[in-house]
Motif scaffolding. Structure first.
Motif: not given
Length: 381
Positions: A186-192, A196-200
């Motif tokens: 769950t923490q990895a999902l939030m962090d990723f 890394w997989c940011t909006a812009r």
């Protein structure tokens, strides 16, 4: 839909987190559901850097759910001020009382029961259940929606119920098989999603890092990363005017408690008029006093406030609207006794005990410096 990606997703994500995930945050590795809950609510719509400063302070002030439940709402709002979206603070207080009164001070582990508590939605319930109780419950915040929409090239706007239903089903399918892996997953999902997989500027476009899903992400393979998730075209934010009354007497200022369901609900602010469209005509001093103060007190105040005049205008940008606040100021030799219980004279050096909207806090801070008051501990937003 790639069965291989579904089968390997949680393992690859956890392995990514061990290499590149965030660590050392004060709310990480927590099994106390109260601490997890507070951090999850605080992190909603608030930057991590801000929460890093405010979370420890909040937890020191209200270290347990019983302490929070027993606190006065004004105390909670004052401690929350500066974080914005004040319904979160009101819901925190109400939820704490629910946990104490209904569940004897212990958060339930079942995400279905958690979701029934005030201010806890499905994703937050999943996060609390996963972190504190190792329950195999999915989360689906904005970051996770973006990750899944890109990985699986999910068509449609996130505002559509059918799209969200499909993403929830995906999120549930991707869960790790071992309950003990739920906190790190769950923490990895939030962090990723956050790093890394940011909006812009996702890493797959910058080339600075190699995404672990580079060869499986459908949006990347079709060179459409920034097109997912699909968005509705936003309308231009409407603009409004309102007039605010800054009445001073000696070292005190008149404040008004805002309705709980209004903007800045439950905070103390300056008495204000109704909002009006930018094209609507402004108010006179007489109209303003008649609108914001009890009728039986306006006639006497009209004489006492002969020097009432507009001093400045402040622009404040909300998420979906913009407000121009026109400040009308006057000094009274003798403060009147308000007949409305939501009106109160407050000494400048006591403002730290009240939750204040950010622009009003800044305005009164300037006044406090002039008058020699102390607002260092005052709350804001």
């Amino acid at each position: 839909m790639s069965k291989t990606l579904i089968d390997q997703f949680s393992k690859k994500l956890i392995a990514w987190h061990q290499r590149s995930g965030r660590s050392g945050l004060p709310w990480q590795n927590q099994r106390d559901p109260y601490a997890v809950w507070v951090s999850e609510i605080m992190l909603q719509q608030t930057q991590v850097a801000t929460v890093l400063e405010r979370y420890p302070r909040f937890m020191k002030r209200f270290p347990t759910v019983r302490k929070l439940a027993a606190a006065n709402l004004d105390e909670v709002l004052a401690e929350w001020a500066g974080l914005g979206y004040y319904s979160r603070a009101r819901n925190l207080h109400a939820c704490a009382q629910q946990v104490v009164n209904v569940f004897s001070g212990k958060f339930p582990s079942d995400p279905v029961l958690l979701e029934q508590l005030k201010g806890i939605g499905r994703s937050t319930a999943g996060a609390i259940a996963a972190f504190a109780f190792h329950e195999q419950a999915p989360i689906l915040d904005a970051n996770v929606k973006r990750i899944l929409a890109r990985l699986f090239a999910e068509e449609g706007s996130l505002q559509e119920k059918a799209v969200n239903d499909r993403l929830w089903a995906l999120a549930n399918t991707l869960l790790p098989s071992k309950p003990e892996d739920m906190p790190v997953y769950t923490q990895a999902l939030m962090d990723f999603g956050a790093t890394w997989c940011t909006a812009r500027k996702p890493v797959c476009l910058s080339g600075e890092q190699k995404c672990p899903f580079l060869n499986e992400c459908q949006a990347n393979l079709s060179d459409q990363v920034l097109l997912f998730p699909q968005k509705n075209i936003k309308a231009k934010s409407p603009e409004f005017d309102c007039d605010m009354l800054l009445l001073r007497s000696g070292n005190s200022v008149l404040l008004q408690k805002r309705p709980s369901k209004a903007i800045w609900g439950g905070l103390w602010s300056l008495p204000e008029s109704s909002w009006r469209n930018k094209s609507a005509p402004g108010l006179s001093a007489k109209q303003l006093l008649e609108m914001v103060l009890p009728q039986e007190q306006t006639s006497s105040l009209l004489k006492a406030c002969k020097n009432l005049k507009q001093s400045e205008s402040i622009k404040h940008i909300f998420t979906h609207r913009r407000l121009w606040m026109h400040i009308w100021g006057a000094d009274l030799r003798t403060p009147f006794e308000p007949s409305d219980p939501n009106l109160k004279w407050v000494a400048l050096n006591h403002l730290g005990h009240y939750g204040l909207p950010q622009p009003i806090k800044v305005l009164l801070q300037k006044l406090s410096l002039i008058r020699g008051g102390d607002l260092k501990n005052s709350a804001a937003n």
